[in-house]
Scaffold this motif. Structure first.
Motif, mmCIF file in Angstrom:
data_model
loop_
_atom_site.group_PDB
_atom_site.id
_atom_site.type_symbol
_atom_site.label_atom_id
_atom_site.label_comp_id
_atom_site.label_asym_id
_atom_site.label_seq_id
_atom_site.Cartn_x
_atom_site.Cartn_y
_atom_site.Cartn_z
ATOM 1 N N TYR A 75 41.587 -6.120 -33.305
ATOM 2 C CA TYR A 75 42.757 -6.330 -33.825
ATOM 3 C C TYR A 75 44.251 -5.544 -34.277
ATOM 4 O O TYR A 75 45.456 -6.012 -33.788
ATOM 5 C CB TYR A 75 42.675 -6.290 -35.533
ATOM 6 N N ALA A 76 43.806 -4.119 -33.469
ATOM 7 C CA ALA A 76 44.897 -3.096 -33.033
ATOM 8 C C ALA A 76 44.560 -3.547 -31.351
ATOM 9 O O ALA A 76 44.229 -2.983 -30.824
ATOM 10 C CB ALA A 76 44.465 -2.490 -34.018
ATOM 11 N N TYR A 77 45.748 -3.346 -30.302
ATOM 12 C CA TYR A 77 46.167 -2.495 -29.384
ATOM 13 C C TYR A 77 47.245 -0.951 -29.488
ATOM 14 O O TYR A 77 46.695 -0.495 -29.271
ATOM 15 C CB TYR A 77 46.129 -3.920 -28.419
ATOM 16 N N ASP A 78 47.879 -1.367 -29.518
ATOM 17 C CA ASP A 78 48.951 -0.945 -29.439
ATOM 18 C C ASP A 78 48.917 -0.129 -30.097
ATOM 19 O O ASP A 78 49.346 1.244 -30.205
ATOM 20 C CB ASP A 78 50.487 -1.194 -29.299
ATOM 21 N N GLU A 79 48.502 -0.054 -31.374
ATOM 22 C CA GLU A 79 48.639 0.847 -33.422
ATOM 23 C C GLU A 79 47.632 2.081 -32.842
ATOM 24 O O GLU A 79 47.458 2.994 -33.742
ATOM 25 C CB GLU A 79 48.433 0.088 -33.984
ATOM 26 N N TRP A 80 46.243 1.854 -31.826
ATOM 27 C CA TRP A 80 45.635 2.728 -31.559
ATOM 28 C C TRP A 80 46.292 3.752 -30.401
ATOM 29 O O TRP A 80 45.840 5.285 -30.282
ATOM 30 C CB TRP A 80 44.491 2.330 -30.801
ATOM 31 N N ARG A 81 47.203 3.539 -29.465
ATOM 32 C CA ARG A 81 47.453 4.342 -28.584
ATOM 33 C C ARG A 81 47.657 5.715 -28.838
ATOM 34 O O ARG A 81 48.595 5.876 -29.778
ATOM 35 C CB ARG A 81 49.026 3.272 -28.376
ATOM 36 N N THR A 82 48.000 6.442 -28.059
ATOM 37 C CA THR A 82 47.988 8.038 -28.557
ATOM 38 C C THR A 82 48.199 8.357 -29.731
ATOM 39 O O THR A 82 48.200 9.497 -29.895
ATOM 40 C CB THR A 82 49.131 8.514 -27.176
ATOM 41 N N LYS A 83 46.258 8.405 -29.978
ATOM 42 C CA LYS A 83 46.321 9.113 -31.089
ATOM 43 C C LYS A 83 44.888 9.359 -30.686
ATOM 44 O O LYS A 83 43.913 8.748 -29.983
ATOM 45 C CB LYS A 83 46.187 7.954 -32.459
ATOM 46 N N PRO A 84 44.504 10.239 -31.287
ATOM 47 C CA PRO A 84 43.172 10.971 -31.485
ATOM 48 C C PRO A 84 42.078 10.416 -32.510
ATOM 49 O O PRO A 84 42.235 9.617 -33.165
ATOM 50 C CB PRO A 84 42.820 12.452 -31.548
ATOM 51 N N VAL A 85 40.111 10.358 -31.615
ATOM 52 C CA VAL A 85 39.893 8.999 -32.248
ATOM 53 C C VAL A 85 38.275 10.061 -32.214
ATOM 54 O O VAL A 85 37.720 10.333 -31.142
ATOM 55 C CB VAL A 85 39.145 8.070 -31.790
ATOM 56 N N ALA A 86 38.054 10.651 -33.640
ATOM 57 C CA ALA A 86 36.423 11.696 -32.827
ATOM 58 C C ALA A 86 35.639 10.545 -34.375
ATOM 59 O O ALA A 86 35.792 9.653 -34.745
ATOM 60 C CB ALA A 86 37.077 12.591 -34.663
ATOM 61 N N PHE A 87 34.211 11.283 -33.972
ATOM 62 C CA PHE A 87 33.601 10.259 -34.900
ATOM 63 C C PHE A 87 32.427 10.988 -35.252
ATOM 64 O O PHE A 87 31.949 11.615 -35.667
ATOM 65 C CB PHE A 87 32.270 10.231 -33.445
ATOM 66 N N VAL A 88 32.102 10.231 -36.434
ATOM 67 C CA VAL A 88 30.798 10.823 -37.096
ATOM 68 C C VAL A 88 29.783 9.448 -37.357
ATOM 69 O O VAL A 88 29.924 8.626 -38.008
ATOM 70 C CB VAL A 88 31.202 10.931 -38.567
ATOM 71 N N SER A 89 28.591 10.160 -36.538
ATOM 72 C CA SER A 89 27.645 8.683 -36.109
ATOM 73 C C SER A 89 26.073 9.098 -37.187
ATOM 74 O O SER A 89 26.229 10.145 -37.681
ATOM 75 C CB SER A 89 27.156 8.626 -34.495
ATOM 76 N N TYR A 90 25.457 8.175 -37.313
ATOM 77 C CA TYR A 90 24.568 8.073 -38.042
ATOM 78 C C TYR A 90 22.889 7.227 -37.161
ATOM 79 O O TYR A 90 23.636 6.297 -36.985
ATOM 80 C CB TYR A 90 23.827 7.977 -38.994
ATOM 81 N N GLY A 91 22.411 7.341 -36.595
ATOM 82 C CA GLY A 91 20.811 6.629 -36.762
ATOM 83 C C GLY A 91 19.631 7.271 -36.605
ATOM 84 O O GLY A 91 19.596 8.448 -37.749
#
Length: 189
Positions: free
Chosen positions: A102-118
């Motif tokens: 739903y977003a595109y430009d809004e993600w641009r040039t920003k860092p993304v980190a992950f907390v994952s589980y399984g």
């Protein structure tokens, strides 16, 4: 300011996105565990964005719905992201992919980190599926994250706290570097 004092930048606005909407999900508990640790830091301003709170349409509509716009506004406001994601069938949930799209430009040039589980892998397969998605969106995915093996790990103080600290240190570094870069020059895509 006094010449002896360093300018302290405003806190980095971090959206913690809970990616699962499945009934009986663990994501809310994982996000709570993570945010309890992250809120100890003065350099971050956290907001929790739980996908379960959005009534997204089953089909992608011609025009954005109010919930789609609300989610996109949350992404636009944030300067960095922590995605809390389960691993389902060696990937991430469809609810998360739908929201990301739903977003595109809004993600641009920003860092993304992950907390994952399984179970077993700690959500590693989900994270590895998410990295190329965020590369396509011109976001920066962090190398270090937090993976919780639900068969083994407990939500306690310990080794996972060190992983949270390292990940947040890196998120802060990238977040500030990219904030400065966005302020000084437009991104070329």
């Amino acid at each position: 300011m006094d010449g002896n004092q360093e300018d302290i930048p405003p806190p980095l606005r971090v959206a913690v996105i809970i990616g699962s909407t499945r009934e009986g999900r663990v994501g809310e508990s994982v996000a709570r565990w993570f945010t309890e640790r992250a809120t100890r830091r003065q350099d971050l301003e956290l907001s929790v964005v739980d996908l379960i709170d959005f009534d997204f349409p089953a089909r992608y509509p011609d025009r954005a719905t109010p919930h789609m716009r609300k989610f996109t506004d949350e992404v636009a406001r944030a300067e960095a992201f922590v995605l809390v994601t389960p691993e389902y069938n060696r990937s991430f949930p469809a609810s998360l992919k739908q929201a990301i799209d739903y977003a595109y430009d809004e993600w641009r040039t920003k860092p993304v980190a992950f907390v994952s589980y399984g179970h077993g892998s700690g959500g590693l397969y989900a994270v590895e599926q998410l990295r190329p998605v965020f590369t396509e969106l011109h976001a920066v995915s962090l190398r270090n994250g937090v993976g919780l093996n639900l068969l083994r790990d407990r939500f306690e103080e310990g080794e996972q706290d060190r992983a949270v600290g390292l990940m947040l240190d890196q998120l802060g570094w990238w977040g500030l570097a990219l904030r400065e870069a966005r302020a000084t020059r437009p991104y070329i895509s």
